[in-house]
Design an enzyme around this catalytic site. Sequence first.
Site, PDB file in Angstrom:
ATOM      1  N   HIS A 194     -12.470 -89.948  -6.944  1.00 14.73           N
ATOM      2  CA  HIS A 194     -11.099 -89.951  -6.424  1.00 14.73           C
ATOM      3  C   HIS A 194     -11.125 -89.533  -4.963  1.00 14.73           C
ATOM      4  O   HIS A 194     -11.753 -88.543  -4.600  1.00 14.73           O
ATOM      5  CB  HIS A 194     -10.192 -88.992  -7.202  1.00 14.73           C
ATOM      6  CG  HIS A 194      -8.803 -88.947  -6.632  1.00 14.73           C
ATOM      7  ND1 HIS A 194      -7.845 -89.887  -6.942  1.00 14.73           N
ATOM      8  CD2 HIS A 194      -8.216 -88.103  -5.732  1.00 14.73           C
ATOM      9  CE1 HIS A 194      -6.735 -89.613  -6.280  1.00 14.73           C
ATOM     10  NE2 HIS A 194      -6.944 -88.537  -5.537  1.00 14.73           N
ATOM     11  N   ASP A 226       3.631 -86.357 -14.726  1.00 13.82           N
ATOM     12  CA  ASP A 226       3.248 -86.489 -13.318  1.00 13.82           C
ATOM     13  C   ASP A 226       4.044 -87.581 -12.625  1.00 13.82           C
ATOM     14  O   ASP A 226       4.411 -87.436 -11.454  1.00 13.82           O
ATOM     15  CB  ASP A 226       1.750 -86.791 -13.205  1.00 13.82           C
ATOM     16  CG  ASP A 226       1.346 -87.024 -11.767  1.00 13.82           C
ATOM     17  OD1 ASP A 226       1.477 -86.083 -10.954  1.00 13.82           O
ATOM     18  OD2 ASP A 226       0.923 -88.147 -11.431  1.00 13.82           O
ATOM     19  N   ARG A 251       8.718 -84.803  -5.933  1.00 18.68           N
ATOM     20  CA  ARG A 251       8.083 -84.104  -4.805  1.00 18.68           C
ATOM     21  C   ARG A 251       8.240 -84.892  -3.521  1.00 18.68           C
ATOM     22  O   ARG A 251       8.429 -84.329  -2.438  1.00 18.68           O
ATOM     23  CB  ARG A 251       6.589 -83.894  -5.088  1.00 18.68           C
ATOM     24  CG  ARG A 251       6.293 -82.840  -6.138  1.00 18.68           C
ATOM     25  CD  ARG A 251       4.855 -82.958  -6.619  1.00 18.68           C
ATOM     26  NE  ARG A 251       3.912 -82.972  -5.516  1.00 18.68           N
ATOM     27  CZ  ARG A 251       2.763 -83.649  -5.530  1.00 18.68           C
ATOM     28  NH1 ARG A 251       2.419 -84.374  -6.582  1.00 18.68           N
ATOM     29  NH2 ARG A 251       1.959 -83.603  -4.496  1.00 18.68           N
ATOM     30  N   SER A 278      -1.476 -82.899 -10.141  1.00 17.88           N
ATOM     31  CA  SER A 278      -1.140 -84.322 -10.192  1.00 17.88           C
ATOM     32  C   SER A 278      -2.402 -85.175 -10.295  1.00 17.88           C
ATOM     33  O   SER A 278      -2.529 -86.032 -11.169  1.00 17.88           O
ATOM     34  CB  SER A 278      -0.337 -84.711  -8.941  1.00 17.88           C
ATOM     35  OG  SER A 278      -0.126 -86.106  -8.889  1.00 17.88           O
ATOM     36  N   LYS A 299      -4.319 -86.745 -14.337  1.00 11.09           N
ATOM     37  CA  LYS A 299      -4.608 -88.150 -14.618  1.00 11.09           C
ATOM     38  C   LYS A 299      -6.100 -88.387 -14.828  1.00 11.09           C
ATOM     39  O   LYS A 299      -6.498 -89.146 -15.720  1.00 11.09           O
ATOM     40  CB  LYS A 299      -4.076 -89.031 -13.475  1.00 11.09           C
ATOM     41  CG  LYS A 299      -2.547 -89.127 -13.448  1.00 11.09           C
ATOM     42  CD  LYS A 299      -2.035 -89.894 -12.258  1.00 11.09           C
ATOM     43  CE  LYS A 299      -2.183 -89.108 -10.985  1.00 11.09           C
ATOM     44  NZ  LYS A 299      -1.362 -89.608  -9.870  1.00 11.09           N
TER      45      LYS A 299
END
Length: 439
Positions: free
Chosen positions: A87, A167, A174, A189, A193
Site C-alpha cells: 500500500h 470506513d 473526514r 482507514s 481494509k
Amino acid sequence: MTIEPFDAVDVIRAKRDGGAVPEKALRWMVDAYTRGYVSDAQMASFAMAIFQRGMERDEIRVLTDAMIASGERMSFAALGKKTVDKHSTGGVGDKITLPLAPLVASFGVAVPQLSGRGLGHTGGTLDKLESIPGWRAALSNEEMFAQMQGDVGAVICAAGSGLARADKKLYALRDVTGTVEAIPLIASSIMSKKIAEGTDALVLDVKFGSGAFMQDIDRARELARTMVALGTDSGVATTALLTDMNVPLGLAIGNANEVRESVEILAGGGPADVRELTIALAKEMLALAGKPDADVEAALDDGRAMDSWKAMIRAQDGDPDAALPTARETHVVTASADGVVTRMDALPFGIAAWRLGAGRARAEDPVVFEAGIDLHAKPGDRVTAGQPLFTLSAADDARFPRALEALEGSWEIGDDASSGSATGFERGPIVRERITADH
C-alpha cells in the site's frame, strides 16, 4: 425498541476531554455509526475530538478492529501459497504498483492488490490501468482467487464494497470536516481494509515531502509506525519504507503515460528512481513471503516480470500490446537559461496534471487517459536555454492556462558555480528509512 448500551455524547466527551475511550464503547460507536444510529454530526464531532486529542495505541487497535468487524473478511488460505500486498500513501507520478505486482508474482508469490481511483492531485492505480484497451477493474472474488492461484499470480482490481463498511462512511465524512490528517483515522482507514483483505504480509510505502499526503517526515514516520503496529498486532507481517516525494516519481505524470513508463521498467529500462523504488519494495515483499534471496533485478532484465505483466493484463481482458491513448493537444515548456535544474516541487505538477484532466475533482468525474505531463529533465540535470523541460498533454488546449498557473514558481534552474556539487544537484536516496515492528 432496542436499548443502546452507550450514548454517543458520552463517547464524544470522553475523547474531547483527552481521555481514552473504553473498548466496548468504542466498538459500539463504530457499529452504531455503520447501522445509522449514530448520526453524521455526532461522528464528525468524534472525529474532530480524535484529530485534536489523538488516540493511544490500544485505542487505535480497537478502532481498526471495529472497522474490520463492520464488513466481510476475506481469506487466501486456500491458495496454497504466500500472499503479500503493498500500500502506498500516494504521490505524484507514483505508478509503482503496476510493475511491482507482476514482478513479485514472477517468483511464485500471490499478490492481491486491491486498489483505488484517484481524487485530486493523487492518481489512482485503476484509472491508469483502464487506459489499456479492454482492461477491467471489477472482478468477482472467484475471479480474483482463480487469477492468484493460477499461473498469473497477481491481480490488481477494485476493492469490494463489503470490506470495512464503516470506513467508507467515515472516509467521506473526514473529507468534508477537516479531519483527514488525523493519524489514528488515516491508519485505521488503511489498515482495516488491508487486514480485512486477508493478506499474509503487507509492505507500506509511506511517502513524505511536497507531493505527499504527509509532507513532514516526522509525521510520516509516526503514521508508518502506527500502521506497522496495527498490522503486527493483527497477525499480518508488516513493514514500511519511508520514501521521498519532494520530486515527482519518474518522468510521467498521468494515466496512459504512466502505463508506458511502467512497461519500460518491466522491459529492464525506465527512469532510475522508478526502478530503484520498484526493486526496493519487491525485495521487501519477497522477504516477508519467505524469499529473501530473490534476484528481482534479474527478473526485470530477463523478461520474467514482463511475461507476468502481460498475463495479468490479459487475465482481466486487457490487450497489453494495444496502442495507448495519445493526446490531441500538447504544450511544451522550455528552459529560460543554461544551468542545472535545482528544484521541481512535486505537488504543483500533480495539481497541473489534475487540471489537464488526468485526475478528478469529484468521485463521479471521468478521467482523461491521455492527459498528463511528461518531464524531460529533473533536479540534477543540466539544461540549455530553449531545451524542453516538460510537455503538457490534454484533450483540449483550453486546459493549458490553468495547468501552467499551477506550475508557476514550481521549478528552478541554477548555475553550476552556485550549486556546490559537480552535478549541480545532489538528492538523497528515495528510501530514507525502513520501519519494522521492532524499530
